[in-house]
Design a protein around this motif. Structure first.
Motif, PDB file in Angstrom:
ATOM      1  N   VAL A  34      -4.291  51.038-125.074  1.00 46.40           N
ATOM      2  CA  VAL A  34      -3.971  52.453-125.262  1.00 46.40           C
ATOM      3  C   VAL A  34      -4.959  53.134-126.206  1.00 46.40           C
ATOM      4  CG1 VAL A  34      -2.194  54.074-126.031  1.00 46.40           C
ATOM      5  CG2 VAL A  34      -1.529  51.960-124.860  1.00 46.40           C
ATOM      6  N   ARG A  35      -5.362  52.432-127.278  1.00 52.43           N
ATOM      7  CA  ARG A  35      -6.194  53.051-128.308  1.00 52.43           C
ATOM      8  C   ARG A  35      -7.499  52.312-128.528  1.00 52.43           C
ATOM      9  NH1 ARG A  35      -2.534  56.230-131.354  1.00 52.43           N
ATOM     10  NH2 ARG A  35      -4.382  57.088-132.376  1.00 52.43           N
ATOM     11  N   GLY A  36      -7.923  51.551-127.565  1.00 51.00           N
ATOM     12  CA  GLY A  36      -9.094  50.711-127.741  1.00 51.00           C
ATOM     13  C   GLY A  36     -10.363  51.461-128.084  1.00 51.00           C
ATOM     14  N   GLU A  37     -10.498  52.722-127.610  1.00 46.43           N
ATOM     15  CA  GLU A  37     -11.725  53.468-127.892  1.00 46.43           C
ATOM     16  C   GLU A  37     -11.906  53.770-129.370  1.00 46.43           C
ATOM     17  OE1 GLU A  37      -8.397  56.343-127.393  1.00 46.43           O
ATOM     18  OE2 GLU A  37      -9.123  54.571-126.284  1.00 46.43           O
ATOM     19  N   GLU A  38     -10.854  53.682-130.131  1.00 45.33           N
ATOM     20  CA  GLU A  38     -10.945  53.939-131.570  1.00 45.33           C
ATOM     21  C   GLU A  38     -11.431  52.712-132.344  1.00 45.33           C
ATOM     22  OE1 GLU A  38      -7.362  55.629-133.203  1.00 45.33           O
ATOM     23  OE2 GLU A  38      -6.822  56.480-131.235  1.00 45.33           O
ATOM     24  N   PHE A  39     -11.453  51.568-131.697  1.00 48.72           N
ATOM     25  CA  PHE A  39     -11.828  50.323-132.368  1.00 48.72           C
ATOM     26  C   PHE A  39     -12.823  49.545-131.500  1.00 48.72           C
ATOM     27  CE2 PHE A  39      -7.419  51.463-133.306  1.00 48.72           C
ATOM     28  CZ  PHE A  39      -7.483  51.623-134.694  1.00 48.72           C
ATOM     29  N   PRO A  40     -14.027  50.087-131.308  1.00 51.24           N
ATOM     30  CA  PRO A  40     -14.987  49.463-130.385  1.00 51.24           C
ATOM     31  C   PRO A  40     -15.450  48.080-130.811  1.00 51.24           C
ATOM     32  CG  PRO A  40     -16.028  51.231-131.648  1.00 51.24           C
ATOM     33  CD  PRO A  40     -14.552  51.331-131.902  1.00 51.24           C
ATOM     34  N   ALA A  41     -15.660  47.860-132.119  1.00 50.51           N
ATOM     35  CA  ALA A  41     -16.118  46.549-132.574  1.00 50.51           C
ATOM     36  C   ALA A  41     -15.054  45.484-132.324  1.00 50.51           C
ATOM     37  CB  ALA A  41     -16.488  46.597-134.055  1.00 50.51           C
ATOM     38  N   LEU A  42     -13.792  45.830-132.607  1.00 50.38           N
ATOM     39  CA  LEU A  42     -12.698  44.904-132.362  1.00 50.38           C
ATOM     40  C   LEU A  42     -12.566  44.623-130.876  1.00 50.38           C
ATOM     41  CD1 LEU A  42     -10.239  43.295-133.275  1.00 50.38           C
ATOM     42  CD2 LEU A  42      -8.900  45.421-133.245  1.00 50.38           C
ATOM     43  N   GLY A  43     -12.694  45.664-130.064  1.00 52.35           N
ATOM     44  CA  GLY A  43     -12.603  45.478-128.623  1.00 52.35           C
ATOM     45  C   GLY A  43     -13.691  44.557-128.102  1.00 52.35           C
ATOM     46  N   ALA A  44     -14.921  44.733-128.613  1.00 55.76           N
ATOM     47  CA  ALA A  44     -16.028  43.883-128.178  1.00 55.76           C
ATOM     48  C   ALA A  44     -15.797  42.436-128.584  1.00 55.76           C
ATOM     49  CB  ALA A  44     -17.341  44.397-128.770  1.00 55.76           C
ATOM     50  N   ALA A  45     -15.287  42.232-129.804  1.00 58.18           N
ATOM     51  CA  ALA A  45     -15.019  40.868-130.260  1.00 58.18           C
ATOM     52  C   ALA A  45     -13.937  40.207-129.414  1.00 58.18           C
ATOM     53  CB  ALA A  45     -14.602  40.885-131.731  1.00 58.18           C
ATOM     54  N   MET A  46     -12.875  40.947-129.114  1.00 57.80           N
ATOM     55  CA  MET A  46     -11.797  40.390-128.301  1.00 57.80           C
ATOM     56  C   MET A  46     -12.267  40.076-126.891  1.00 57.80           C
ATOM     57  SD  MET A  46      -8.523  42.690-129.516  1.00 57.80           S
ATOM     58  CE  MET A  46      -7.456  41.892-128.307  1.00 57.80           C
ATOM     59  N   ALA A  47     -13.119  40.927-126.343  1.00 59.50           N
ATOM     60  CA  ALA A  47     -13.647  40.685-125.004  1.00 59.50           C
ATOM     61  C   ALA A  47     -14.505  39.423-124.980  1.00 59.50           C
ATOM     62  CB  ALA A  47     -14.454  41.895-124.535  1.00 59.50           C
TER      63      ALA A  47
END
Length: 262
Positions: free
Chosen positions: A207-220
């Motif tokens: 829902v809010r992934g665009e606000e946390f790009p570094a976290l999203g990249a790490a999780m991916a």
């Protein structure tokens, strides 16, 4: 003052001094081992908070007053439980040159030591709560420290540095074990804290992934390449890397930075 505060625990864990006269004691029947094992069973099932003199006495089929004839209070009871619940430290650690010793030197030995301690905390999570603060330690618990310090013998560290190194490694093990305990991970398995966190964060990130790009990249990256719940080994390796630089400087007498001697 120290004898008044800790004397009973010292006597229970280490036995009377050779010159001490045997005191009149309770009728034979109960043993300290049986008392400790009963407390351990309660703590394993319900946590350390569920352990009391009344509860242990009830499980053993005796009165609380009868139990007091063996163990003077809960503090001493928990001390006995810790000593009985801790695994025996690996005899191969700190025994360089002896049969069955860990090959590869101090680093490999501390790795074996850390994993053994972690396994003990996983088997009895309440040990994390019971082994903090200033208290009397028994032969087995002190044996863990002895093994780790022996592994560092000959590394050129001062006594203070060696003891701090052991505390640093133990602190990392405790921190990871605490996370596993909070996540409900037991010796029998179960999803680790990283995997559980990924599930929870996945809902938020959708829902809010665009606000946390570094976290999203790490999780991916973790989802694609793996790496869940490897914090114990990752942190242990980094700690030992750092100790390795210090040991090299002490033994080699040179200046080290990033593994390159200057």
């Amino acid at each position: 003052m120290a004898d008044e505060q800790w004397g009973a625990a010292v006597r229970l864990l280490w036995g009377p001094e050779p010159s001490a006269k045997p005191a009149r004691g309770p009728r034979r029947g109960l043993t300290l081992e049986a008392i400790a094992r009963t407390g351990i069973g309660i703590a394993d099932a319900e946590g350390l908070g569920a352990v009391s003199m009344q509860r242990v006495a009830g499980e053993l089929g005796v009165t609380k007053m009868a139990l007091y004839r063996y163990v003077p209070g809960k503090a001493e009871l928990v001390a006995l439980m810790v000593e009985a619940a801790l695994p025996v430290p690996d005899a191969s650690v700190g025994s360089a040159g002896s049969a069955g010793s860990v090959e590869g030197g101090w680093r490999e030995q501390l790795g074996v030591w850390a994993r053994g301690l972690y396994a003990g905390f996983r088997r009895h999570p309440w040990l994390l709560e019971a082994t903090v603060g200033v208290r009397v330690m028994g032969p087995r618990e002190l044996g863990w420290m002895e093994r780790a310090l022996s592994a560092l013998d000959g590394c050129g560290l001062s006594g203070a540095e060696a003891m701090d190194a052991v505390v640093l490694v133990a602190g990392h093990v405790r921190g990871i074990a605490e996370q596993g305990r909070a996540a409900g991970v037991t010796a029998d398995g179960g999803a680790g804290p990283d995997a559980q966190l990924a599930v929870m964060l996945g809902e938020v990130m959708r829902v809010r992934g665009e606000e946390f790009p570094a976290l999203g990249a790490a999780m991916a990256s973790v989802a694609e390449h793996g790496g869940h719940d490897e914090a114990l080994e990752f942190g242990l390796d980094r700690i030992l890397d750092g100790l390795g630089l210090l040991v090299a400087r002490r033994v080699g007498g040179g200046s080290w930075f990033g593994g390159v001697k200057g």
